[in-house]
Motif scaffolding. Structure first.
Motif, PDB file in Angstrom:
ATOM      1  N   PRO A  94       0.591  -1.411  -0.018  1.00 52.98           N
ATOM      2  CA  PRO A  94      -0.449   0.077   0.169  1.00 52.98           C
ATOM      3  C   PRO A  94       1.109   1.347  -0.331  1.00 52.98           C
ATOM      4  N   ARG A  95       2.318   1.004   0.853  1.00 52.48           N
ATOM      5  CA  ARG A  95       3.345   2.598   1.000  1.00 52.48           C
ATOM      6  C   ARG A  95       3.368   3.846  -0.574  1.00 52.48           C
ATOM      7  N   PRO A  96       3.308   2.610  -1.368  1.00 52.75           N
ATOM      8  CA  PRO A  96       3.422   3.163  -2.603  1.00 52.75           C
ATOM      9  C   PRO A  96       2.100   4.315  -3.468  1.00 52.75           C
ATOM     10  N   ILE A  97       1.005   3.480  -3.032  1.00 50.84           N
ATOM     11  CA  ILE A  97      -0.235   3.992  -3.629  1.00 50.84           C
ATOM     12  C   ILE A  97      -0.911   5.279  -2.938  1.00 50.84           C
ATOM     13  N   ILE A  98      -0.793   5.240  -1.630  1.00 47.83           N
ATOM     14  CA  ILE A  98      -0.828   6.594  -0.078  1.00 47.83           C
ATOM     15  C   ILE A  98       0.025   7.128  -0.889  1.00 47.83           C
ATOM     16  N   THR A  99       1.485   7.230  -1.340  1.00 43.99           N
ATOM     17  CA  THR A  99       1.787   8.174  -1.539  1.00 43.99           C
ATOM     18  C   THR A  99       1.408   8.980  -3.133  1.00 43.99           C
ATOM     19  N   LEU A 100       1.640   7.939  -3.845  1.00 42.12           N
ATOM     20  CA  LEU A 100       0.927   8.517  -4.663  1.00 42.12           C
ATOM     21  C   LEU A 100      -0.129   9.438  -4.913  1.00 42.12           C
ATOM     22  N   SER A 101      -1.640   8.389  -4.488  1.00 42.63           N
ATOM     23  CA  SER A 101      -2.358   9.168  -4.415  1.00 42.63           C
ATOM     24  C   SER A 101      -2.884  10.434  -3.645  1.00 42.63           C
ATOM     25  N   GLN A 102      -2.036  10.864  -2.215  1.00 41.00           N
ATOM     26  CA  GLN A 102      -1.590  12.348  -2.049  1.00 41.00           C
ATOM     27  C   GLN A 102      -1.169  13.067  -2.690  1.00 41.00           C
ATOM     28  N   HIS A 103      -0.274  13.049  -3.624  1.00 43.94           N
ATOM     29  CA  HIS A 103       0.586  13.889  -4.668  1.00 43.94           C
ATOM     30  C   HIS A 103      -0.572  13.911  -5.106  1.00 43.94           C
ATOM     31  N   LEU A 104      -0.834  13.116  -5.884  1.00 45.41           N
ATOM     32  CA  LEU A 104      -2.920  13.197  -6.758  1.00 45.41           C
ATOM     33  C   LEU A 104      -3.892  14.493  -6.118  1.00 45.41           C
ATOM     34  N   VAL A 105      -3.989  13.996  -5.168  1.00 43.55           N
ATOM     35  CA  VAL A 105      -5.214  14.746  -3.843  1.00 43.55           C
ATOM     36  C   VAL A 105      -5.412  15.561  -3.469  1.00 43.55           C
ATOM     37  N   TYR A 106      -3.965  15.648  -3.002  1.00 44.25           N
ATOM     38  CA  TYR A 106      -3.606  17.174  -1.788  1.00 44.25           C
ATOM     39  C   TYR A 106      -2.496  18.217  -3.052  1.00 44.25           C
ATOM     40  N   GLU A 107      -3.000  19.615  -2.305  1.00 46.87           N
ATOM     41  CA  GLU A 107      -2.188  20.238  -2.764  1.00 46.87           C
ATOM     42  C   GLU A 107      -0.039  20.048  -1.451  1.00 46.87           C
ATOM     43  N   ASN A 108      -0.775  20.126  -0.339  1.00 47.79           N
ATOM     44  CA  ASN A 108       0.144  20.241   0.740  1.00 47.79           C
ATOM     45  C   ASN A 108       0.896  18.794   1.329  1.00 47.79           C
ATOM     46  N   THR A 109       1.082  18.095   0.379  1.00 43.99           N
ATOM     47  CA  THR A 109       1.491  16.869   1.005  1.00 43.99           C
ATOM     48  C   THR A 109       2.390  17.233   1.833  1.00 43.99           C
ATOM     49  N   ASP A 110       3.789  17.161   2.292  1.00 43.15           N
ATOM     50  CA  ASP A 110       3.899  17.901   2.878  1.00 43.15           C
ATOM     51  C   ASP A 110       3.782  18.537   4.880  1.00 43.15           C
ATOM     52  N   ASP A 111       3.171  18.887   3.609  1.00 43.94           N
ATOM     53  CA  ASP A 111       2.045  19.091   5.750  1.00 43.94           C
ATOM     54  C   ASP A 111       0.784  18.565   6.463  1.00 43.94           C
ATOM     55  N   LEU A 112       0.777  16.909   5.772  1.00 40.03           N
ATOM     56  CA  LEU A 112      -0.015  16.358   6.196  1.00 40.03           C
ATOM     57  C   LEU A 112       0.676  15.044   6.949  1.00 40.03           C
ATOM     58  N   GLU A 113       0.309  14.795   7.931  1.00 42.51           N
ATOM     59  CA  GLU A 113       0.675  13.717   9.387  1.00 42.51           C
ATOM     60  C   GLU A 113      -0.251  12.669   8.540  1.00 42.51           C
ATOM     61  N   LEU A 114       0.528  11.044   8.345  1.00 43.33           N
ATOM     62  CA  LEU A 114      -0.658  10.753   8.694  1.00 43.33           C
ATOM     63  C   LEU A 114      -0.597   9.297   9.451  1.00 43.33           C
ATOM     64  N   LYS A 115      -1.375   9.070   9.774  1.00 43.59           N
ATOM     65  CA  LYS A 115      -2.172   7.979  11.215  1.00 43.59           C
ATOM     66  C   LYS A 115      -1.385   6.737  11.765  1.00 43.59           C
ATOM     67  N   PRO A 116      -1.427   6.289  12.204  1.00 46.57           N
ATOM     68  CA  PRO A 116      -0.398   4.431  11.893  1.00 46.57           C
ATOM     69  C   PRO A 116      -0.763   3.436  11.641  1.00 46.57           C
ATOM     70  N   TRP A 117      -2.081   3.734  11.254  1.00 44.32           N
ATOM     71  CA  TRP A 117      -2.620   2.693  10.732  1.00 44.32           C
ATOM     72  C   TRP A 117      -3.037   3.048   9.186  1.00 44.32           C
ATOM     73  N   ILE A 118      -2.365   3.496   8.903  1.00 48.76           N
ATOM     74  CA  ILE A 118      -3.050   3.834   7.335  1.00 48.76           C
ATOM     75  C   ILE A 118      -2.736   3.200   6.046  1.00 48.76           C
ATOM     76  N   GLU A 119      -1.916   2.739   6.483  1.00 48.89           N
ATOM     77  CA  GLU A 119      -1.411   1.123   5.913  1.00 48.89           C
ATOM     78  C   GLU A 119      -2.719  -0.014   6.213  1.00 48.89           C
ATOM     79  N   PRO A 120      -2.911  -0.340   6.679  1.00 51.46           N
ATOM     80  CA  PRO A 120      -3.586  -1.015   7.197  1.00 51.46           C
ATOM     81  C   PRO A 120      -5.076  -0.796   6.576  1.00 51.46           C
ATOM     82  N   ALA A 121      -5.382   0.353   6.832  1.00 57.08           N
ATOM     83  CA  ALA A 121      -6.731   1.545   5.817  1.00 57.08           C
ATOM     84  C   ALA A 121      -6.689   0.821   5.149  1.00 57.08           C
ATOM     85  N   ALA A 122      -5.207   1.212   3.865  1.00 56.83           N
ATOM     86  CA  ALA A 122      -5.162   1.039   2.095  1.00 56.83           C
ATOM     87  C   ALA A 122      -5.413  -0.366   2.069  1.00 56.83           C
TER      88      ALA A 122
END
Length: 140
Positions: A81-109
């Motif tokens: 899931p990690r590469p898709i999470i990173t890709l989708s964040q860059h596609l969806v958000y303008e401020n990707t660097d400012d966003l803090e992912l919760k620890p369970w983002i990979e299981p959620a993905a």
């Protein structure tokens, strides 16, 4: 029953994608209020809803290409899931660097990947009433 529930979810995502995005942000981001969506993010969510509805409503008559693409996305999300999470964040958000992912983002993905695979599997099953009638007529 699950097919109808996912079909309803797809319809909601088409009509009102913002609450779906907000819920996903609350699940995956420690700072969802800081998220700045790109202009096309709502259309991307609507497209996901259209794919769900298309596949689930049309069943075996739906597009094979769409089903294969959603299935591939589901497999990748479930396994890596990690590469898709990173890709989708860059596609969806303008401020990707400012966003803090919760620890369970990979299981959620990974669960999202399983959801995609479930939609594909349900679209392949012949449990729609017209398919069952057609199958019964052909075995007589």
């Amino acid at each position: 029953m699950l097919r109808k529930l996912l079909l309803a979810f797809g319809l909601v995502e088409i009509v009102k994608p913002r609450p779906v995005i907000d819920a996903c942000e609350r699940v995956g981001l420690a700072n969802p209020s800081d998220a700045q969506l790109r202009p096309w993010a709502l259309w991307g969510a609507r497209l996901e809803g259209v794919v769900f509805v298309w596949l689930l409503a049309r069943g075996r008559q739906g597009s094979t290409v769409v089903g294969v693409l959603l299935g591939l996305a589901g497999i990748v999300l479930a396994l890596v899931p990690r590469p898709i999470i990173t890709l989708s964040q860059h596609l969806v958000y303008e401020n990707t660097d400012d966003l803090e992912l919760k620890p369970w983002i990979e299981p959620a993905a990974r669960l999202l990947g399983v959801l995609y695979l479930t939609v594909v599997a349900l679209s392949r099953r012949a449990d729609a009433p017209e398919d069952a009638d057609r199958a019964n007529r052909s075995t007589r």
